[in-house]
Enzyme design. Sequence first.
Site, PDB file in Angstrom:
ATOM      1  N   LYS A 152      -3.116 -13.380  -8.818  1.00  0.00           N
ATOM      2  CA  LYS A 152      -2.984 -14.370  -7.741  1.00  0.00           C
ATOM      3  C   LYS A 152      -3.447 -13.752  -6.423  1.00  0.00           C
ATOM      4  O   LYS A 152      -2.741 -12.949  -5.828  1.00  0.00           O
ATOM      5  CB  LYS A 152      -1.537 -14.847  -7.593  1.00  0.00           C
ATOM      6  CG  LYS A 152      -1.461 -16.089  -6.714  1.00  0.00           C
ATOM      7  CD  LYS A 152      -0.195 -16.218  -5.921  1.00  0.00           C
ATOM      8  CE  LYS A 152      -0.278 -15.691  -4.530  1.00  0.00           C
ATOM      9  NZ  LYS A 152      -1.265 -16.290  -3.622  1.00  0.00           N
ATOM     10  N   SER A 206       3.893  -7.878   2.094  1.00  0.00           N
ATOM     11  CA  SER A 206       4.885  -7.497   3.093  1.00  0.00           C
ATOM     12  C   SER A 206       6.183  -7.036   2.433  1.00  0.00           C
ATOM     13  O   SER A 206       6.494  -7.428   1.306  1.00  0.00           O
ATOM     14  CB  SER A 206       5.166  -8.691   4.005  1.00  0.00           C
ATOM     15  OG  SER A 206       5.649  -9.751   3.219  1.00  0.00           O
ATOM     16  N   THR A 207       6.932  -6.254   3.158  1.00  0.00           N
ATOM     17  CA  THR A 207       8.221  -5.785   2.643  1.00  0.00           C
ATOM     18  C   THR A 207       9.165  -6.971   2.439  1.00  0.00           C
ATOM     19  O   THR A 207       9.924  -7.012   1.464  1.00  0.00           O
ATOM     20  CB  THR A 207       8.818  -4.731   3.604  1.00  0.00           C
ATOM     21  OG1 THR A 207       7.957  -3.580   3.566  1.00  0.00           O
ATOM     22  CG2 THR A 207      10.213  -4.304   3.201  1.00  0.00           C
ATOM     23  N   GLU A 227       3.746  -2.358  -3.420  1.00  0.00           N
ATOM     24  CA  GLU A 227       3.057  -1.627  -2.343  1.00  0.00           C
ATOM     25  C   GLU A 227       3.264  -2.463  -1.093  1.00  0.00           C
ATOM     26  O   GLU A 227       2.676  -3.538  -0.957  1.00  0.00           O
ATOM     27  CB  GLU A 227       1.557  -1.501  -2.637  1.00  0.00           C
ATOM     28  CG  GLU A 227       1.224  -0.752  -3.909  1.00  0.00           C
ATOM     29  CD  GLU A 227       1.540   0.725  -3.865  1.00  0.00           C
ATOM     30  OE1 GLU A 227       1.898   1.215  -2.775  1.00  0.00           O
ATOM     31  OE2 GLU A 227       1.445   1.373  -4.912  1.00  0.00           O
ATOM     32  N   GLU A 354       6.069  -3.367  11.845  1.00  0.00           N
ATOM     33  CA  GLU A 354       4.671  -3.344  11.433  1.00  0.00           C
ATOM     34  C   GLU A 354       3.944  -4.498  12.124  1.00  0.00           C
ATOM     35  O   GLU A 354       4.252  -5.664  11.891  1.00  0.00           O
ATOM     36  CB  GLU A 354       4.565  -3.502   9.917  1.00  0.00           C
ATOM     37  CG  GLU A 354       3.126  -3.417   9.455  1.00  0.00           C
ATOM     38  CD  GLU A 354       2.969  -3.584   7.957  1.00  0.00           C
ATOM     39  OE1 GLU A 354       3.554  -4.524   7.396  1.00  0.00           O
ATOM     40  OE2 GLU A 354       2.242  -2.771   7.365  1.00  0.00           O
TER      41      GLU A 354
HETATM   42  P1  NDP Z   1       2.631 -11.404   2.112  1.00  0.00           P
HETATM   43  O1  NDP Z   1       3.771 -10.619   1.621  1.00  0.00           O
HETATM   44  O2  NDP Z   1       2.891 -12.571   2.955  1.00  0.00           O
HETATM   45  O3  NDP Z   1       1.755 -11.952   0.881  1.00  0.00           O
HETATM   46  C1  NDP Z   1       1.257 -11.131  -0.129  1.00  0.00           C
HETATM   47  C2  NDP Z   1       0.987 -11.952  -1.358  1.00  0.00           C
HETATM   48  O4  NDP Z   1       2.220 -12.458  -1.849  1.00  0.00           O
HETATM   49  C3  NDP Z   1       0.106 -13.175  -1.115  1.00  0.00           C
HETATM   50  O5  NDP Z   1      -0.720 -13.364  -2.244  1.00  0.00           O
HETATM   51  C4  NDP Z   1       1.117 -14.288  -0.982  1.00  0.00           C
HETATM   52  O6  NDP Z   1       0.605 -15.567  -1.319  1.00  0.00           O
HETATM   53  C5  NDP Z   1       2.151 -13.857  -2.012  1.00  0.00           C
HETATM   54  N1  NDP Z   1       3.493 -14.433  -1.818  1.00  0.00           N
HETATM   55  C6  NDP Z   1       4.025 -14.982  -0.693  1.00  0.00           C
HETATM   56  N2  NDP Z   1       5.294 -15.402  -0.929  1.00  0.00           N
HETATM   57  C7  NDP Z   1       5.558 -15.117  -2.227  1.00  0.00           C
HETATM   58  C8  NDP Z   1       6.700 -15.302  -3.064  1.00  0.00           C
HETATM   59  N3  NDP Z   1       7.828 -15.873  -2.619  1.00  0.00           N
HETATM   60  N4  NDP Z   1       6.642 -14.871  -4.349  1.00  0.00           N
HETATM   61  C9  NDP Z   1       5.521 -14.277  -4.830  1.00  0.00           C
HETATM   62  N5  NDP Z   1       4.406 -14.105  -4.082  1.00  0.00           N
HETATM   63  C10 NDP Z   1       4.428 -14.494  -2.803  1.00  0.00           C
HETATM   64  O7  NDP Z   1       1.675 -10.345   2.789  1.00  0.00           O
HETATM   65  P2  NDP Z   1       0.316 -10.607   3.531  1.00  0.00           P
HETATM   66  O8  NDP Z   1      -0.637 -11.320   2.640  1.00  0.00           O
HETATM   67  O9  NDP Z   1       0.642 -11.186   4.849  1.00  0.00           O
HETATM   68  O10 NDP Z   1      -0.243  -9.112   3.666  1.00  0.00           O
HETATM   69  C11 NDP Z   1       0.143  -8.285   4.662  1.00  0.00           C
HETATM   70  C12 NDP Z   1       1.208  -7.316   4.183  1.00  0.00           C
HETATM   71  O11 NDP Z   1       0.757  -6.589   3.046  1.00  0.00           O
HETATM   72  C13 NDP Z   1       1.528  -6.274   5.220  1.00  0.00           C
HETATM   73  O12 NDP Z   1       2.901  -6.165   5.404  1.00  0.00           O
HETATM   74  C14 NDP Z   1       0.986  -4.971   4.634  1.00  0.00           C
HETATM   75  O13 NDP Z   1       1.622  -3.829   5.026  1.00  0.00           O
HETATM   76  C15 NDP Z   1       1.079  -5.216   3.194  1.00  0.00           C
HETATM   77  N6  NDP Z   1       0.112  -4.401   2.494  1.00  0.00           N
HETATM   78  C16 NDP Z   1       0.544  -3.303   1.818  1.00  0.00           C
HETATM   79  C17 NDP Z   1      -0.340  -2.465   1.189  1.00  0.00           C
HETATM   80  C18 NDP Z   1       0.138  -1.295   0.412  1.00  0.00           C
HETATM   81  O14 NDP Z   1      -0.591  -0.840  -0.458  1.00  0.00           O
HETATM   82  N7  NDP Z   1       1.321  -0.763   0.647  1.00  0.00           N
HETATM   83  C19 NDP Z   1      -1.776  -2.698   1.258  1.00  0.00           C
HETATM   84  C20 NDP Z   1      -2.126  -3.877   1.966  1.00  0.00           C
HETATM   85  C21 NDP Z   1      -1.189  -4.689   2.561  1.00  0.00           C
HETATM   86  P3  NDP Z   1      -0.032 -16.588  -0.223  1.00  0.00           P
HETATM   87  O15 NDP Z   1      -0.219 -15.811   1.021  1.00  0.00           O
HETATM   88  O16 NDP Z   1      -1.293 -17.014  -0.858  1.00  0.00           O
HETATM   89  O17 NDP Z   1       0.939 -17.707  -0.081  1.00  0.00           O
END
Ligand code: NDP
Length: 467
Positions: A152, A206-207, A227, A354
């Site tokens: 996804k 995100s966390t 991650e 962050e």
């Molecule tokens: P999000 O946590 O908002 O989203 C990440 C993914 O999770 C998206 O595909 C999103 O779908 C999906 N998602 C959202 N809600 C749910 C849920 N309830 N259940 C399952 N999946 C869900 O993060 P961002 O996309 O905003 O990315 C930024 C974050 O990612 C930052 O905090 C960053 O630090 C982290 N990150 C960490 C990395 C690492 O390796 N540690 C590397 C890169 C980023 P959709 O958005 O399509 O609704």
Amino acid sequence: MLEVLNPATGEVVERLDQATEEDADAAIARAKEAFPKWRTVEPSDRSRLLRRLADALDAEKENLAQLESKNTGKPLGDSRGEIEMVVDTFHYYAGAPERLLGDSIPVSGGVDVTFREPLGVVGLIVPWNFPLTIASWKMAPALAAGNTLVLKPAELTPLTAIEFERIARDAGIPEGVVNVVVGPGRAVGQRLVEHPDVAKVAFTGSTAVGKKVMEGAAATIKRVTLELGGKSANVVFADADLEEAAATAPAAVFGNAGQDCCARSRILVEKSAFDDFLSLMQPAVENLRVGDPFDEATDMGPLISAEHREGVASYVPEDAPVAIKGSAPEGSGFWYPPTVLAPLTNEDRAAREEIFGPVVAVIPFEDEDDAIRQANDTIYGLSGSVWTRNGARALRVAHRIETGVLSINSNTSVRVATPFGGMKQSGVGRELGPHALDYYTEVKNVYISTEGEEHSSEPWARSEEGA
Ligand code: NDP
């Protein structure tokens, strides 16, 4: 209908049907059906297929890089580097199927061996900042180990994932092994987390959402790797090569417009070198070229969305101590200038949360202990750097900083062959390197008795024999 935007222009580049929970169920069912066959493909054949896939990605790398830049706004040179890593990642794990070695353990009365077995259907949920790259870190080891997958992508950046599914099919990856579902996280993502036929979820994001994933996975005791976010420290001692540390610090936080989980978004500088460091850093920030992702001279593109830009801007209120500010284009596109806040304390909001944008907090420290205390004073523990010419100090600090990856006199975090992942609330598990395979396999222990009827291992039987 899902409208996919180009963040550099704000224009719609693609309209897609949005998947639902039912579509996620159908993809999981396809992956489940494909699993028994894929897991029994001869290891050498699975290797060959993955190599063919790597070659097919290589052949299409320019198209993929262009698409990634169009959808994320990142400079084309960055996208090219990322897609190169996708190709390298598939080549690396193409060698894994024949190297999934088990153990042979000495035991009494028989032979004990372990097998590394695939988990089944794995659900992969990825963010928008490095769309295909982060997906490849999960897909390649998952497939090499014999799992089938449902990916996804983030709704903001689904285009390269969709292309990937086509390329995998054309390269001969069997039907149902790779499934891409483009839909909202709260529907499709959540379904992957809850579905009883998904054995594991690998999540980057995100966390806050990572916590939900972990909670949701508990109902079916799913394996999870997470991650998550970061607030990494770039620790600069006065005895460092200050020019090099200051010249490279901007790229270490403003790369990908700061939308990087490994961004060194806190720069901790020894007090005696603080002013010199800022002066040395100033030209590197002011000379950053922010603009058109397709202009080869561009260093930094826009943020991913207007909404995200609002969030980033909230960390720079009117009275913020802006020490250095770069430039950004006016007009359409979600632009934000590189911004250096200094001096800040580690207690300030911009130093604790962050930001995920081009805003960095520069914080003074007194001595080695103070540097380590401040670097560790965060809920996160993903990445970081230490700059010093004192080798013993470099190793001392490296041992004491609570972070999954750390660079000495460098700002790199990620290599295909080395483990990557976080401590504390930055995540669980490791990606890349040989370590990733541990998170896509289960260890099975098999004991084979070598005792015949005439040969019992019972101690009393042996003593009778000897009597
Ligand atoms: P999000 O946590 O908002 O989203 C990440 C993914 O999770 C998206 O595909 C999103 O779908 C999906 N998602 C959202 N809600 C749910 C849920 N309830 N259940 C399952 N999946 C869900 O993060 P961002 O996309 O905003 O990315 C930024 C974050 O990612 C930052 O905090 C960053 O630090 C982290 N990150 C960490 C990395 C690492 O390796 N540690 C590397 C890169 C980023 P959709 O958005 O399509 O609704």
